[in-house]
Design an enzyme around this catalytic site. Structure first.
Site, short mmCIF file in Angstrom:
data_model
loop_
_atom_site.label_atom_id
_atom_site.label_comp_id
_atom_site.label_asym_id
_atom_site.label_seq_id
_atom_site.Cartn_x
_atom_site.Cartn_y
_atom_site.Cartn_z
N ASP A 167 46.99 42.94 45.93
CA ASP A 167 46.61 41.60 45.68
C ASP A 167 46.90 40.60 46.94
O ASP A 167 47.34 40.98 48.16
CB ASP A 167 47.41 41.13 44.49
CG ASP A 167 46.51 40.41 43.35
OD1 ASP A 167 45.84 39.49 44.01
OD2 ASP A 167 46.65 40.76 42.13
N GLU B 12 31.42 24.06 38.13
CA GLU B 12 31.40 24.59 39.54
C GLU B 12 30.04 24.57 40.21
O GLU B 12 29.88 24.26 41.36
CB GLU B 12 32.00 26.01 39.66
CG GLU B 12 33.64 25.96 39.27
CD GLU B 12 34.04 26.08 38.14
OE1 GLU B 12 33.45 25.98 37.02
OE2 GLU B 12 35.30 26.13 37.88
N ARG C 30 38.66 39.12 39.44
CA ARG C 30 38.07 40.48 39.85
C ARG C 30 37.85 41.26 38.41
O ARG C 30 38.47 41.15 37.59
CB ARG C 30 39.31 41.09 40.58
CG ARG C 30 40.56 41.39 39.70
CD ARG C 30 41.62 42.26 40.29
NE ARG C 30 42.68 42.64 39.52
CZ ARG C 30 43.93 42.19 39.83
NH1 ARG C 30 44.30 41.26 40.45
NH2 ARG C 30 44.88 42.66 38.78
#
Ligand SMILES: Cc1cc2nc3c(=O)[nH]c(=O)nc-3n(C[C@H](O)[C@H](O)[C@H](O)COP(=O)(O)O)c2cc1C
Ligand SMILES: [Mn+2]
Length: 513
Positions: free
Chosen positions: A314, A265, A204
């Site tokens: 969160d 990734e 984030r």
């Protein structure tokens, strides 16, 4: 944009905890990966899995409240066409159900992805010519996963090197005590300064001003490692960073997957979508980004600069408190002519991240089983927020086997964060939490069967004695053996004999019950 008539599916149609599978005809055709985010949006719309919202809604808190209610009711993805204060539409809850996750990965069930991984792993040393020939298609398939570099792409339709500002985008302030607005689904791309290998992670980013954000690289994550290695080379230097927001769903998901360090990734995304990810070079930094992205932020992190980040509501359902994190300086923004801003929220479970975590659990089980074939299955209940509780069933073959598996899990990538591991025998259905609670509690002598270890813990664990370091607990809830010093007989589980069951079934109607 046009308004759709599709309605929110009822809660019963897609209960958040069920695992509905798609009909075969629903799954995308192999080889036709989603081209980009809007291609997937079209599919969601066709499937009645997307709702357009034309009313003006504030990205400050209101979108969270709406999304939280919709996700918890098992509702659709939401496309906010008029977020207050921005001309850019916002997509949220894209993967917030099992069905949408299956659609995203173009499978009927997640086990199909696991099966593909297993068939890659199964690739044993070939015995003869025939075996070698059989391997060829697999090798060709492997080769087709590597990202393909192209000259340009839709993410470059608008290139802003001078007049750019984050305020152009409808970035959420998620929860009341959040320290500001946060970009919650950025694909943060860096290069390992030693090996040159790319990493993509979702970390984030709190907006500090029009051109600056925080970079929430938690201590044990690969982005943080790149930062540390760059700093070791030149403490006052910079590390280049690029951030992609919104792409085809497999690419978006790949950023959260716990793949090993230095395994790209984007390669994994290519495997998931069965088509390579196309990348384009950035304008101001030496990095490549997915060409089909909606929005790209280019810039750098200054290695000797930290700034207070947080608080942030969160994954745990609690606020992460303020902490010191690196700072991302934006040097250029490129985007499509009509970009869509992709975001997500985290908070009291279940949220969209539950479905992401569940996909991680299913997709990586075969990888765990390759190293530890005695693991039959694993399960992570939503309320355990992934890192707090893992239930594992094993085929126990030797004394202390359950403890060996606990230690194995604590040494496996991000599974190291698992606060409580419960190991049960193979005949326990670990997806039935009532059965787990019943059988596990019956199987333990707590003092004997609970093991504590010290080690790294999740940065978000607010109960740990020190940030990032604390204890973990394993519960050996398997049957105890005499070879483990248990000298009493272990009783059988109660089950009615089949003959009696059959007699009573035959009688049932006459009993008037
Ligand atoms: C919505 C969402 C937000 C996340 N935010 C962060 C974050 O701020 N910092 C972080 O370190 N990990 C965050 N994660 C978890 C990482 O994306 C995840 O651990 C990923 O595997 C990290 O990539 P890496 O293994 O390449 O470091 C987030 C995950 C999700 C789904
Ligand atoms: Mn990584």
């Amino acid at each position: 944009m046009r308004t759709s008539s599709s309605s929110i599916p009822s809660v019963l149609e897609c209960a958040p905890y069920g695992c509905p599978t798609l009909r075969a005809s629903d799954a995308g055709e192999v080889g036709l990966a989603y081209k980009d985010l809007r291609d997937f949006i079209r599919r969601l719309e066709k499937e009645g899995e997307l709702r357009r919202i034309t009313a003006e809604v504030d990205p400050v808190l209101e979108i969270t409240e709406i999304t939280d209610r919709v996700t918890k009711a098992g509702g659709p993805a939401l496309l906010f066409e008029k977020p207050k204060g921005s001309r850019v539409p916002l997509l949220i809850n894209m993967l917030g159900s099992h069905r949408r996750m299956n659609l995203a990965l173009e499978v009927e069930k997640l086990d199909d992805v696991a099966d593909r991984i297993r068939s890659m792993i199964d690739f044993q040393s070939p015995q003869g010519l025939l075996d070698k020939i059989k391997m060829l298609p697999k090798l060709a398939e492997l080769g087709s996963f590597f990202p393909r570099s192209v000259k340009t792409g839709p993410c470059k339709e608008i290139i802003r090197k001078e007049d750019f500002s984050l305020s152009y985008f409808p970035i959420l302030k998620c929860w009341p005590q959040d320290g500001g607005r946060f970009i919650t689904w950025p694909l943060v791309i860096t290069r390992n300064p030693e090996t040159g290998k790319r990493n993509v992670g979702v970390y984030r980013m709190q907006v500090f001003d029009d051109r600056t954000t925080a970079m929430h690289w938690q201590t044990q994550k690969h982005g943080a490692e790149h930062f540390r290695r760059a700093r070791a080379q030149n403490p006052s230097g910079r590390i280049e960073v690029a951030v992609a927001i919104g792409a085809d769903p497999a690419t978006c998901l790949s950023g959260i997957l716990p793949v090993p360090p230095d395994l790209d990734e984007l390669m994994f995304a290519g495997f998931l979508r069965r088509e390579p990810v196309e990348t384009v070079p950035c304008e101001t930094v030496d990095l490549e980004v997915p060409a089909n992205a909606e929005i790209i932020l280019e810039g750098y992190v200054q290695l000797d600069e930290l700034r207070t980040e947080g608080p942030f509501g969160d994954h745990t359902g609690f606020y992460s408190l303020e902490g010191e994190y690196p700072v991302f300086h934006i040097t250029c923004i490129t985007h499509r002519r009509d970009p869509i801003y992709l975001t997500t929220i985290v908070g009291p479970p279940p949220q969209e991240d539950f479905y992401m975590g569940h996909a991680v659990e299913r997709i990586f089980l075969p990888v765990m089983r390759m190293q530890y074939p005695e693991i039959m299955d694993i399960s992570m209940p939503a309320e355990g927020i992934f890192h707090n509780l893992m239930i594992v069933s094993i085929r126990k073959s030797y004394p202390g086997h359950a403890r060996k598996i606990m230690n194995a899990i604590w040494s496996l990538g991000q599974a190291m964060f698992t606060k409580v591991i419960v190991v049960v025998d193979h005949d326990v259905n670990i997806h039935d939490y009532r059965e787990v609670v019943w059988k596990a509690l019956c199987a333990i002598d707590p003092e004997r069967d609970v093991q504590f270890v010290l080690g790294p813990v999740d940065t978000l664990d607010h109960a740990a004695r020190i940030q990032d370091f604390g204890s973990k607990m394993g519960i050996d809830a398997t049957r105890k053996w005499s070879a483990e010093g248990f000298l009493r007989p272990w009783p059988d589980e109660i089950r009615m004999d089949p003959a009696t069951r059959a007699r009573v079934t035959a009688l049932w109607k006459s009993l008037g019950l």
